[in-house]
Write an enzyme that holds these catalytic residues in place. Structure first.
Site, mmCIF file in Angstrom:
data_model
loop_
_atom_site.group_PDB
_atom_site.id
_atom_site.type_symbol
_atom_site.label_atom_id
_atom_site.label_comp_id
_atom_site.label_asym_id
_atom_site.label_seq_id
_atom_site.Cartn_x
_atom_site.Cartn_y
_atom_site.Cartn_z
ATOM 1 N N ASP A 69 36.397 38.574 39.474
ATOM 2 C CA ASP A 69 36.128 37.673 40.595
ATOM 3 C C ASP A 69 37.369 36.815 40.820
ATOM 4 O O ASP A 69 37.754 36.026 39.950
ATOM 5 C CB ASP A 69 34.912 36.796 40.272
ATOM 6 C CG ASP A 69 34.420 36.013 41.477
ATOM 7 O OD1 ASP A 69 34.884 36.297 42.600
ATOM 8 O OD2 ASP A 69 33.576 35.118 41.294
ATOM 9 N N ASP A 120 37.113 40.137 47.333
ATOM 10 C CA ASP A 120 37.615 39.407 46.165
ATOM 11 C C ASP A 120 36.795 39.621 44.894
ATOM 12 O O ASP A 120 36.914 38.855 43.946
ATOM 13 C CB ASP A 120 37.686 37.912 46.476
ATOM 14 C CG ASP A 120 36.326 37.306 46.797
ATOM 15 O OD1 ASP A 120 35.380 38.068 47.071
ATOM 16 O OD2 ASP A 120 36.216 36.068 46.784
ATOM 17 N N GLU A 121 35.993 40.671 44.852
ATOM 18 C CA GLU A 121 35.062 40.819 43.734
ATOM 19 C C GLU A 121 34.743 42.303 43.523
ATOM 20 O O GLU A 121 34.576 43.046 44.485
ATOM 21 C CB GLU A 121 33.789 40.041 44.064
ATOM 22 C CG GLU A 121 32.745 39.981 43.005
ATOM 23 C CD GLU A 121 31.515 39.209 43.482
ATOM 24 O OE1 GLU A 121 30.615 39.024 42.646
ATOM 25 O OE2 GLU A 121 31.439 38.823 44.669
#
Length: 354
Positions: free
Chosen positions: A12, A107-108
């Protein structure tokens, strides 16, 4: 507990959009910063840095409210093309260590490194190497969680933020789960948590010690899921190249609502901003083909309505709300949700060839 032990990493990025802006403009680094829309255009915050979070600023918050909490907050517009390019680079780093990658947003992502030979097969060392590569190549920090099951890897990635990682080895899985507050379980929102607490359930051990049939009766699918998680059961695999077909948000009310005005206030101030951010993170360039509204009444009857519409547009949800309220028949409303359906990649490719 599941006997199949895998090596799952959840990566993350730390306040991703804001971190990119601070990287590219050093003057932003020492002040509260948010990426979002302008307050005069009723904009919302997409994300903010940790300095802004000290003032209570959060994602999906109206920009006007964020500025009241933090008058010195600098709000800059998002640069989605830049974020997408950075995300592509991050995924290329992941691919050095495993081909089993499940992106959740820009983003993860989940990574299954069970069979990876990198870093002597150590998931802990792989997570460290990935975070080091991201920093060396992009000057951005990432947090990581390592565990034998997916949900626990996600929980672990939040335990040492920012710029850290947390490892839960197989022999510690159940002891960690037992003391885990229920609000840490993905999928448990404020309303669900309140109902769980009212039933005397606060940590996973409370659920583990409960009767499964009673949990199912009281909480339905959530009860079944929590029972499994509390016993360390999560057999979901890391899904490679998952194509997202829709994006949605919903809100269950602690007190039922009735009027059009109440519904519209929830849509305008809460649901629509959350949907816009979720869509932006999922895939900002994917074409929309439908918008929809979901409504559940006090008698638990669920109804949905969706129409063809190719842009995310707040005004169009007003039309859908007027249509779906024709089905209300005086009943109170306990849940309201918004969604968009996305164009399948194959269909998009075919259309581009015509």
């Amino acid at each position: 507990m599941s006997t199949q032990m895998r090596k799952i990493i959840h990566i993350d990025m730390d306040c991703f959009y804001a971190a990119v802006e601070m990287r590219d403009n050093p003057n932003f680094r020492s002040r509260p910063l948010a990426v979002g829309g302008h307050e005069k255009q009723r904009g919302v915050i997409s994300t903010c840095n940790y300095e802004a979070r000290k003032f209570g600023v959060r994602s999906a918050m109206p920009t006007a409210q964020a500025l009241k909490l933090c008058p010195s907050l600098l709000v800059v517009p998002g640069r989605m093309q830049v974020y997408k390019e950075v995300s592509t680079h991050i995924r290329s780093i992941f691919s050095r260590y495993t081909h089993l990658i499940e992106p959740l947003s820009l983003d993860e992502a989940y990574l299954d490194v069970t069979d990876s030979t990198q870093c002597h097969g150590s998931a802990t060392l792989i997570a460290e190497a990935i975070r080091r590569d991201i920093w060396n190549e992009l000057q951005l920090t990432a947090s990581a969680g390592v565990a034998p099951i997916k949900f626990l890897a996600k929980v672990a990635s939040d335990m040492n933020k920012p710029n850290g990682q947390f490892v839960i080895p197989p022999e510690q899985v159940q002891s960690v789960i037992d003391t885990l507050p229920l609000q840490k379980i993905p999928g448990v929102g404020k309303v669900s948590l309140e109902k769980l607490n009212q039933a005397g359930l606060y940590v996973c051990q409370d659920v583990k010690n409960s009767d499964y049939r009673q949990l199912l009766k009281q909480f339905g699918r959530l009860g079944a899921s929590l029972w499994q998680r509390s016993h360390g059961i999560d057999e979901r695999e890391v899904i490679v190249e998952r194509e997202r077909k829709s994006v949605g948000v919903e809100r269950t009310f602690t007190q039922n609502i009735v009027t059009y005005e109440q519904c519209w206030q929830v849509i305008e101030e809460k649901l629509f901003p959350e949907l816009a951010i979720r869509l932006e993170k999922a895939n900002p360039e994917k074409a929309i083909i439908k918008q929809g509204i979901k409504m559940k009444f006090a008698d638990f009857q669920l109804t949905t309505i969706e129409h063809v519409h190719h842009e995310l547009e707040l005004a169009y949800f007003r039309e859908l709300l007027q249509d779906i309220l024709q089905r209300q028949k005086g009943r109170e409303i306990r849940l309201l949700g918004l969604s968009v359906m996305l164009k399948p990649e194959e269909q998009a490719r075919q259309l581009s060839l015509l």
